[in-house]
Motif scaffolding. Structure first.
Motif, PDB file in Angstrom:
ATOM      1  N   GLY A 283       0.849  -1.146  -0.032  1.00 20.66           N
ATOM      2  CA  GLY A 283       0.241  -0.126   0.183  1.00 20.66           C
ATOM      3  C   GLY A 283       0.826   1.479  -0.150  1.00 20.66           C
ATOM      4  N   LYS A 284       1.887   1.333   0.679  1.00 20.71           N
ATOM      5  CA  LYS A 284       3.069   2.180   0.483  1.00 20.71           C
ATOM      6  C   LYS A 284       3.868   2.516  -0.822  1.00 20.71           C
ATOM      7  N   VAL A 285       3.513   1.099  -1.626  1.00 22.45           N
ATOM      8  CA  VAL A 285       4.867   1.631  -2.424  1.00 22.45           C
ATOM      9  C   VAL A 285       3.855   1.944  -3.714  1.00 22.45           C
ATOM     10  N   GLU A 286       2.220   1.726  -3.478  1.00 24.28           N
ATOM     11  CA  GLU A 286       1.872   1.694  -4.652  1.00 24.28           C
ATOM     12  C   GLU A 286       0.771   2.801  -4.944  1.00 24.28           C
ATOM     13  N   SER A 287       0.231   2.917  -3.255  1.00 19.54           N
ATOM     14  CA  SER A 287      -0.076   4.364  -2.974  1.00 19.54           C
ATOM     15  C   SER A 287       0.035   6.056  -2.310  1.00 19.54           C
TER      16      SER A 287
ATOM     17  N   GLN B  17       0.102   5.059   0.982  1.00 19.29           N
ATOM     18  CA  GLN B  17      -1.117   4.580   1.873  1.00 19.29           C
ATOM     19  C   GLN B  17      -2.685   5.367   1.478  1.00 19.29           C
ATOM     20  N   ALA B  18      -3.234   5.065   0.493  1.00 20.82           N
ATOM     21  CA  ALA B  18      -4.274   6.285   0.321  1.00 20.82           C
ATOM     22  C   ALA B  18      -3.891   7.808   0.185  1.00 20.82           C
ATOM     23  N   ARG B  19      -2.621   7.831  -0.424  1.00 28.12           N
ATOM     24  CA  ARG B  19      -2.837   9.307  -0.523  1.00 28.12           C
ATOM     25  C   ARG B  19      -2.811   9.970   1.144  1.00 28.12           C
TER      26      ARG B  19
ATOM     27  N   THR C 217     -11.346   6.251  -0.667  1.00 28.98           N
ATOM     28  CA  THR C 217     -10.776   7.491  -0.788  1.00 28.98           C
ATOM     29  C   THR C 217     -11.614   7.924  -1.152  1.00 28.98           C
ATOM     30  N   LEU C 218     -11.121   9.630  -0.413  1.00 30.06           N
ATOM     31  CA  LEU C 218     -12.038  10.721  -0.961  1.00 30.06           C
ATOM     32  C   LEU C 218     -12.376  11.221  -2.324  1.00 30.06           C
ATOM     33  N   SER C 219     -11.247  10.897  -3.232  1.00 22.95           N
ATOM     34  CA  SER C 219     -11.104  10.549  -4.285  1.00 22.95           C
ATOM     35  C   SER C 219     -11.248   9.551  -5.759  1.00 22.95           C
ATOM     36  N   PRO C 220     -11.150   8.822  -6.468  1.00 26.14           N
ATOM     37  CA  PRO C 220     -10.490   7.894  -7.107  1.00 26.14           C
ATOM     38  C   PRO C 220      -8.826   7.910  -6.996  1.00 26.14           C
ATOM     39  N   ILE C 221      -8.408   6.675  -6.747  1.00 24.77           N
ATOM     40  CA  ILE C 221      -6.974   7.028  -7.050  1.00 24.77           C
ATOM     41  C   ILE C 221      -6.470   5.698  -8.713  1.00 24.77           C
TER      42      ILE C 221
ATOM     43  N   ALA D 225       2.419  11.382   5.029  1.00 23.64           N
ATOM     44  CA  ALA D 225       2.758  11.667   4.142  1.00 23.64           C
ATOM     45  C   ALA D 225       2.755  11.277   3.106  1.00 23.64           C
ATOM     46  N   LEU D 226       2.850  12.844   1.528  1.00 22.05           N
ATOM     47  CA  LEU D 226       2.983  11.774   0.177  1.00 22.05           C
ATOM     48  C   LEU D 226       4.006  11.651  -0.080  1.00 22.05           C
ATOM     49  N   PRO D 227       3.836  10.611  -0.585  1.00 24.97           N
ATOM     50  CA  PRO D 227       5.162  10.017  -1.637  1.00 24.97           C
ATOM     51  C   PRO D 227       5.672  11.435  -2.402  1.00 24.97           C
TER      52      PRO D 227
END
Length: 586
Positions: free
Chosen positions: A129-133, A135-137, A147-151, A271-273
């Motif tokens: 989840g960390k690597v893909e998004s 942790q959901a942004r 999610t508050l908006s689609p990823i 934090a955002l990646p």
């Protein structure tokens, strides 16, 4: 990955240098049995299940871009305080948003019950989840985990990414031309279609819901009987998610980090990646809004170390630029065909008739042989088996897709099939992964559950007065070959006579939901113990002896006698005779 390390080092992050060394060590310690070719592709031993890899053989995510940020140097446990720990941004990067963390742990608990042999740690879901998004942004989800908006990742149009044309008519990703990876765990639509799960119990399978996505990812990683406590199986599972050694090493570094402990942070504060494998900026900037801009081509492959370079390109020595060089050949050497390139068609390899009762495992298994146009068997070819159509029949483990590598005789044997409750014919299609040859369809038949014997569980006499209700309900038990017959369909009918099984138009009756009299009940099923308890019986004003007949699939029949009679009235007691008075002197 060196390019990503370089970007981090230029930022002066000593933390990254240590993490990079850890990743290198992880790479060097890759378990036996998993090898990676020059393009990051996984190879496995013969006749072993291969990772299911989506529409074009490119993993759960379609090999979409992923975030390459590495873990901080400091251990995440215990939770750092504001006064003594790192900065707020560091705490946010080390922590996991509360709802996201809860979803990972719930998925682990569900898999522990459904597939205990998989040994799925929630920390692996957190690492992916960390690597893909991120942790959901950073945990930007609502109370239900959506999610508050689609990823949505970049469209997979072959421009720096894999080429996967639309498979869902835009239902998941809003793109009817190409597929995009969707949600916090970044599933491509074709994979989500069979891997999707309802993780929060709302009756929907939403790739943008972290509970649904985490549970789906857990099931995806637990395919083929993999034991994730084994390093080899763990590596195979991660590579099946995104087929890249850099991806494997990045996920392993976060897995190791989270295994040391982590702490919960409020939703939306993560934090955002910063760095992504395709070189784009962090999410939120105009140039990196997923699905809205033309994706940039991915970074060029790095040159392999000198020892791995082809013989036609020897490493340069000092001063080599001043020496005459041998001109390259006018025509590059032809690339030798892979085993997959030589497959011309598929043949049945002796599959027996496939029939099973609903809920049971099929005893036979599907066998397919890959052959050249000359009929020669082809080994080391991936064959994908897919259960198609409207059915709940699956392979054991609950999946509808499985990929198996052909053995030395060119044969791939599919996992065992488990019959669902829907009866009728089921189609299983075998196709060659990475080659456009006609598929081979197999028919499996699911038959209904049956019983051959019905008996009453009680011996009470069933009587009633006109207009009343019977004191006892009828209960029966079904068996088949002496064993409990569970889930068997049954029908109860109040018949005219022993020789006329049509429904009677008078006498005892059941009641429907509206309270109306009915004398035939269908859609009944025995329970897990083979028992069937009929609803309450009532009597109209007709007296006499009546018959209730219960039948089941398979031919079991039981006829029960019912009696409706007026209540007996007690006859008046004779008055005592008056004895004559004794005469005087008697």
């Amino acid at each position: 990955m060196a390019a990503h390390f370089g970007r981090r080092l230029r930022k002066g992050a000593a933390t990254t240098a240590v993490a990079a060394a850890a990743v290198a060590a992880l790479s060097a310690s890759q378990a036996p049995g998993v090898t990676v070719d020059g393009q990051g592709g996984q190879t496995t031993a013969e006749a072993t299940p291969a990772p299911e890899e989506g529409a074009e053989g490119v993993g759960a995510t379609g090999n979409s871009p992923y975030y390459t940020d590495l873990p901080p140097l400091n251990s995440p446990n215990p939770s750092p305080s504001a006064s003594t720990g790192p900065s707020a941004s560091g705490r946010a990067e080390a922590g996991i948003p509360a709802t996201v963390l809860d979803a990972y742990k719930k998925a682990e608990a569900a898999l522990r019950e459904k597939k205990p042999g998989c040994n799925l740690p929630w920390q692996l879901l957190a690492a992916i989840g960390k690597v893909e998004s991120g942790q959901a942004r950073g945990g930007r989800v609502d109370a239900d985990g959506t999610t508050l908006s689609p990823i949505i990742g970049p469209q997979l149009d072959g421009n720096g990414f894999a080429l996967i044309k639309d498979t869902d008519d835009g239902a998941y990703d809003g793109n009817s031309s190409y597929d995009n990876a969707v949600g916090p765990m970044q599933f491509i639509p074709s994979t989500w279609e069979w891997a999707g799960r309802d993780g929060n119990g709302d009756g929907r399978e939403d790739p943008n819901n972290i509970y649904d996505a985490a549970l789906a990812a857990g099931h995806y990683l637990c395919r083929f009987g993999w034991d994730l406590s084994d390093q080899g199986d763990l590596n195979r599972a991660i590579l099946s998610y995104n087929n890249s050694t850099d991806y494997l090493n990045t996920v392993l570094s976060w897995l190791e980090y989270y295994r040391k402990g982590t702490h919960e942070i409020p939703d939306g504060t993560g934090a955002l990646p910063r760095d992504r494998s395709d070189g784009t900026a962090r999410p939120g900037s105009a140039s990196s809004t997923p699905g809205t801009s033309k994706p940039k081509p991915g970074p060029r492959p790095e040159k392999p170390p000198a020892g791995d370079r082809p013989d036609t390109e020897p490493p340069a020595s000092p001063g080599a630029s001043d020496r005459p060089t041998t001109p390259p050949p006018s025509t590059p050497p032809a690339t030798p065909p892979t085993p997959t390139d030589t497959v011309d068609h598929l043949e049945d390899a002796g599959t027996a008739r496939l029939t099973a009762t609903a809920g049971d495992a099929f005893t036979g298994r599907i066998s397919t042989r890959a052959e050249t146009d000359a009929g020669k068997a082809v080994a080391k070819v991936r064959i994908r088996f897919t259960v198609v159509g409207d059915t709940d029949t699956t392979f054991t483990g609950g999946e509808s897709v499985a990929t198996v590598v052909t053995d030395g005789s060119g044969v791939a044997v599919a996992p065992a099939l488990l019959a669902g409750e829907k009866t009728g014919d089921v189609t299983v299609r075998a196709t060659v992964v990475g080659r456009m040859v006609p598929g081979l369809d197999y028919r499996a038949t699911v038959t209904e559950r049956v019983a051959d014997t019905l008996v009453r569980t009680g011996d009470e006499v069933l009587t009633c007065v006109p207009g009343g209700e019977f004191a006892h309900r009828v209960e029966v038990k079904a068996t088949h070959d002496g064993a409990v017959a569970d889930g068997v369909a049954a029908t109860a009918t109040l018949i005219r006579s022993a020789d006329d099984p049509t429904a009677n138009d008078g006498g005892p009756y059941f009641r429907d939901a509206d309270g109306k009299a009915v004398r035939t009940l269908g859609g009944l099923k025995t329970d897990a113990d083979g028992l069937l308890k009929l609803p309450q019986l009532y009597a109209d004003g007709t007296t006499g002896t009546f018959l209730l007949r219960v039948t089941t699939a398979g031919g079991a029949t039981l006829t029960v006698e019912l009696t409706v009679a007026a209540a007996e009235t007690a006859s008046p007691s004779p008055s005592p005779s008056t004895s004559p008075s004794a005469s005087p002197g008697a």
